[in-house]
Write a protein that holds these residues in place. Structure first.
Motif, PDB file in Angstrom:
ATOM      1  N   TYR A  86      -1.526  -3.302   0.772  1.00 52.18           N
ATOM      2  CA  TYR A  86      -1.869  -2.925   2.141  1.00 52.18           C
ATOM      3  C   TYR A  86      -2.773  -3.969   2.774  1.00 52.18           C
ATOM      4  CZ  TYR A  86      -3.447   0.017   6.008  1.00 52.18           C
ATOM      5  OH  TYR A  86      -3.730   0.515   7.258  1.00 52.18           O
ATOM      6  N   LEU A  87      -3.671  -4.562   1.998  1.00 49.91           N
ATOM      7  CA  LEU A  87      -4.538  -5.626   2.501  1.00 49.91           C
ATOM      8  C   LEU A  87      -3.711  -6.703   3.183  1.00 49.91           C
ATOM      9  CD1 LEU A  87      -7.433  -7.347   0.561  1.00 49.91           C
ATOM     10  CD2 LEU A  87      -5.731  -8.705   1.739  1.00 49.91           C
ATOM     11  N   PHE A  88      -2.625  -7.111   2.511  1.00 51.15           N
ATOM     12  CA  PHE A  88      -1.837  -8.218   3.041  1.00 51.15           C
ATOM     13  C   PHE A  88      -0.946  -7.799   4.200  1.00 51.15           C
ATOM     14  CE2 PHE A  88      -2.991 -10.080  -1.045  1.00 51.15           C
ATOM     15  CZ  PHE A  88      -3.276 -11.382  -0.672  1.00 51.15           C
ATOM     16  N   PHE A  89      -0.113  -6.753   4.010  1.00 50.45           N
ATOM     17  CA  PHE A  89       0.843  -6.479   5.090  1.00 50.45           C
ATOM     18  C   PHE A  89       0.163  -5.909   6.322  1.00 50.45           C
ATOM     19  CE2 PHE A  89       1.607  -2.302   2.801  1.00 50.45           C
ATOM     20  CZ  PHE A  89       1.419  -1.426   3.858  1.00 50.45           C
ATOM     21  N   ASN A  90      -0.905  -5.121   6.148  1.00 48.69           N
ATOM     22  CA  ASN A  90      -1.591  -4.614   7.330  1.00 48.69           C
ATOM     23  C   ASN A  90      -2.395  -5.703   8.020  1.00 48.69           C
ATOM     24  OD1 ASN A  90      -2.329  -2.107   8.924  1.00 48.69           O
ATOM     25  ND2 ASN A  90      -4.343  -2.954   8.450  1.00 48.69           N
ATOM     26  N   ASP A  91      -2.850  -6.693   7.251  1.00 52.85           N
ATOM     27  CA  ASP A  91      -3.525  -7.838   7.837  1.00 52.85           C
ATOM     28  C   ASP A  91      -2.599  -8.527   8.831  1.00 52.85           C
ATOM     29  OD1 ASP A  91      -5.452  -9.717   8.312  1.00 52.85           O
ATOM     30  OD2 ASP A  91      -5.764 -10.218   6.209  1.00 52.85           O
ATOM     31  N   GLY A  92      -1.337  -8.683   8.426  1.00 52.51           N
ATOM     32  CA  GLY A  92      -0.365  -9.269   9.336  1.00 52.51           C
ATOM     33  C   GLY A  92      -0.154  -8.416  10.573  1.00 52.51           C
ATOM     34  N   ILE A  93      -0.040  -7.088  10.380  1.00 52.72           N
ATOM     35  CA  ILE A  93       0.164  -6.179  11.515  1.00 52.72           C
ATOM     36  C   ILE A  93      -1.011  -6.257  12.490  1.00 52.72           C
ATOM     37  CG2 ILE A  93       0.350  -3.757  12.204  1.00 52.72           C
ATOM     38  CD1 ILE A  93       1.838  -3.245   9.569  1.00 52.72           C
ATOM     39  N   LEU A 134       4.167  -6.829  -3.387  1.00 55.31           N
ATOM     40  CA  LEU A 134       3.221  -5.990  -4.124  1.00 55.31           C
ATOM     41  C   LEU A 134       3.553  -4.508  -3.959  1.00 55.31           C
ATOM     42  CD1 LEU A 134      -0.116  -7.856  -3.321  1.00 55.31           C
ATOM     43  CD2 LEU A 134       1.040  -7.741  -5.534  1.00 55.31           C
ATOM     44  N   LEU A 135       3.939  -4.093  -2.758  1.00 53.94           N
ATOM     45  CA  LEU A 135       4.281  -2.691  -2.530  1.00 53.94           C
ATOM     46  C   LEU A 135       5.500  -2.285  -3.356  1.00 53.94           C
ATOM     47  CD1 LEU A 135       3.905  -0.006  -1.045  1.00 53.94           C
ATOM     48  CD2 LEU A 135       5.255  -0.947   0.847  1.00 53.94           C
ATOM     49  N   ALA A 136       6.448  -3.185  -3.500  1.00 53.33           N
ATOM     50  CA  ALA A 136       7.648  -2.877  -4.277  1.00 53.33           C
ATOM     51  C   ALA A 136       7.312  -2.555  -5.729  1.00 53.33           C
ATOM     52  CB  ALA A 136       8.626  -4.051  -4.202  1.00 53.33           C
ATOM     53  N   ARG A 137       6.169  -3.023  -6.208  1.00 49.77           N
ATOM     54  CA  ARG A 137       5.764  -2.797  -7.600  1.00 49.77           C
ATOM     55  C   ARG A 137       4.977  -1.499  -7.788  1.00 49.77           C
ATOM     56  NH1 ARG A 137       3.001  -8.059 -10.049  1.00 49.77           N
ATOM     57  NH2 ARG A 137       3.238  -6.718 -11.888  1.00 49.77           N
ATOM     58  N   VAL A 138       4.667  -0.796  -6.703  1.00 50.79           N
ATOM     59  CA  VAL A 138       3.892   0.441  -6.792  1.00 50.79           C
ATOM     60  C   VAL A 138       4.769   1.568  -7.342  1.00 50.79           C
ATOM     61  CG1 VAL A 138       2.653   2.200  -5.480  1.00 50.79           C
ATOM     62  CG2 VAL A 138       2.313  -0.221  -4.936  1.00 50.79           C
ATOM     63  N   ASP A 139       4.300   2.226  -8.416  1.00 49.06           N
ATOM     64  CA  ASP A 139       5.000   3.367  -9.015  1.00 49.06           C
ATOM     65  C   ASP A 139       4.422   4.639  -8.401  1.00 49.06           C
ATOM     66  OD1 ASP A 139       5.965   5.436 -10.618  1.00 49.06           O
ATOM     67  OD2 ASP A 139       5.922   4.222 -12.441  1.00 49.06           O
ATOM     68  N   THR A 140       5.130   5.192  -7.413  1.00 48.49           N
ATOM     69  CA  THR A 140       4.603   6.327  -6.654  1.00 48.49           C
ATOM     70  C   THR A 140       4.330   7.544  -7.535  1.00 48.49           C
ATOM     71  OG1 THR A 140       5.897   5.558  -4.760  1.00 48.49           O
ATOM     72  CG2 THR A 140       4.969   7.787  -4.644  1.00 48.49           C
ATOM     73  N   ALA A 141       5.310   7.921  -8.354  1.00 52.49           N
ATOM     74  CA  ALA A 141       5.154   9.112  -9.191  1.00 52.49           C
ATOM     75  C   ALA A 141       3.971   8.976 -10.141  1.00 52.49           C
ATOM     76  CB  ALA A 141       6.437   9.365  -9.967  1.00 52.49           C
ATOM     77  N   LYS A 142       3.807   7.799 -10.708  1.00 51.73           N
ATOM     78  CA  LYS A 142       2.694   7.574 -11.630  1.00 51.73           C
ATOM     79  C   LYS A 142       1.357   7.633 -10.899  1.00 51.73           C
ATOM     80  CE  LYS A 142       1.087   4.391 -15.225  1.00 51.73           C
ATOM     81  NZ  LYS A 142       1.364   3.098 -15.935  1.00 51.73           N
TER      82      LYS A 142
END
Length: 451
Positions: free
Chosen positions: A265-272, A430-438
């Motif tokens: 979120y640091l990176f993609f929201n920084d861009g936004i 980085l977001l693609a590597r996030v395991d939501t269920a875990k």
């Protein structure tokens, strides 16, 4: 009588009432975020700074030369670094107080006061305007930290995406309505004897008044709650809050999925945030549009963003929030490329880029907020959201700093806007590597029907 006593369970009704009040937090603060931070402050500050510049088109702070065109980027950079140091403490305080809504409103009113004082930014007093903006921006972020920490308290896991998205939609609708009024004053103020400078100052003041008045609605409708599951730390409120913050920082390693999301979120929201904050100056300084045209474009973005937030919410219910956010980041990359290639003074093409921004702006931010709420352990909502907003506003100095430095060294905003693609790419990977269920399991929360 409890909420569930009597002939039925009235808790859903009470949650709905509080949610409707909570929506107006975004409605209120959006006035500052759009009219002031998004559109008017940067171009107006540049004009004020130019009046104070020397023959080399430089102003000076502590002996350091500054290009007036880069000044807004540096102001935002300093403001967000200051926020990074402040938000975590505010989060710790909010989690240990039963008066969350009062804390939220107090920061909002303090920020509105500072924003209102921007009315007096005239002549060449760019330093006064910069300081008032820093205070207002800091207070806005602190208020939102507390407000977002209330979201898990007034909604179930299955209600989060919808509640967060409607809140964002309210925000963009409120911002759009005020911005429409701002546009009318900018466009037709001359016919009633109001010059451009006065019109800008009145619009800045209108955003402050809007913010201060509408924050009363959530302040009245949301009820305070006692803290839950906080650590046993001795001392007064401030001392306990520092202790709570230290414990949370040490325990972050127990929530590695939440940490990975925060870094993404640091990176993609920084861009936004950099695109949002720099759009007006890019349009006026690089593309040659007048300020009232950029107001019109920003107004279009606001209205489209209302629908975009709703569309993203429905898509998340079908495909899961993470997948929809990733799709949104891909669209952001296309938007940035489009802005880089945009010819000067081509309004139809600028409007197309504006529609693209609006479609993904509200949706990505709303879903990121509700998605992160699933990764937060009970009782630490404000602290974790303070870290979230440290990544949101508090560490978004990287994008603005890159934007400002690239312009300073190249003399053009085009390479500055193109450089922001890196933030979306890194954040998406980085977001693609996030395991939501875990992550939900680590936080001890219940999973929604679709993740």
């Amino acid at each position: 009588m409890t909420a569930s006593a009597g002939i039925g369970d009235f808790r859903p009704v009470e949650r709905a009432r509080e949610q409707k009040g909570w929506f107006f937090v975004d409605w209120a603060v959006s006035a500052f975020q759009t009219t002031v931070a998004g559109v008017l402050f940067a171009p107006y500050l540049i004009e004020i700074a130019k009046q104070a510049a020397d023959d080399r088109n430089r102003i000076y702070l502590l002996g350091l030369p500054i290009d007036p065109g880069s000044l807004p980027s540096y102001v935002i950079t300093f403001s967000t670094i200051l926020s990074a140091l402040t938000y975590p403490l505010i989060g710790a305080i909010a989690d240990r107080t039963a008066r969350k809504k009062d804390l939220m409103a107090a920061f909002a009113w303090a920020g509105a006061l500072a924003a209102g004082l921007l009315f007096f930014m005239t002549g060449d007093n760019w330093l006064f305007g910069s300081v008032m903006f820093i205070i207002a921006n800091l207070c806005a972020g602190c208020s939102v930290v507390v407000s977002d920490s209330i979201l898990p308290l007034i909604s179930t896991e299955n209600e989060r995406d919808r509640t967060s998205s409607i809140g964002w939609a309210y925000g963009y609708a409120g911002g759009a309505i005020l911005l429409a009024l701002n546009f009318l004053l900018m466009k037709f103020g001359g016919s009633i004897g109001i010059d451009t400078g006065m019109a800008v100052r009145l619009n800045l003041l209108s955003a402050a008044v809007w913010w201060a008045v509408f924050i009363i609605i959530p302040w009245r409708r949301i009820r305070n709650r006692e803290p839950r599951d906080v650590e046993d730390v001795q001392g007064g409120l401030l001392g306990r809050s520092f202790g709570q913050l230290w414990i949370t920082l040490k325990e972050l390693r127990r929530y590695p999925v939440a940490m990975t999301f925060l870094i993404a979120y640091l990176f993609f929201n920084d861009g936004i945030q950099t695109v949002i904050g720099s759009a007006a100056q890019y349009g006026t300084e690089e593309l040659g549009f007048v300020l009232d045209t950029m107001l019109l474009v920003y107004l279009l973005v606001q209205f489209v963003a209302v629908g975009g937030a709703v569309v993203f919410s429905r898509a998340a219910a079908r495909f899961g929030a993470k997948h929809v956010i990733l799709a949104g980041l891909g669209t952001w990359i296309l938007v940035v490329i489009g802005a880089f290639l945009l010819p000067e003074k081509q309004l139809p093409l600028l409007l197309v880029v504006g529609v693209g921004i609006g479609l993904v702006l509200g949706g990505t931010q709303a879903l990121a907020r509700s998605y992160f709420s699933l990764l937060i352990p009970a009782g630490k909502e404000a602290e974790f959201f303070s870290l979230y907003h440290a990544m949101d506003r508090g560490t978004s100095w990287m994008g603005t700093l890159v934007f400002g430095l690239v312009h300073q060294f190249t003399g053009s905003f085009r390479p500055s806007i193109l450089a922001l693609i890196a933030f979306f790419v890194i954040g998406g990977v980085l977001l693609a590597r996030v395991d939501t269920a875990k992550g939900i399991e680590q936080a001890g929360n219940r999973a929604p029907e679709r993740i």
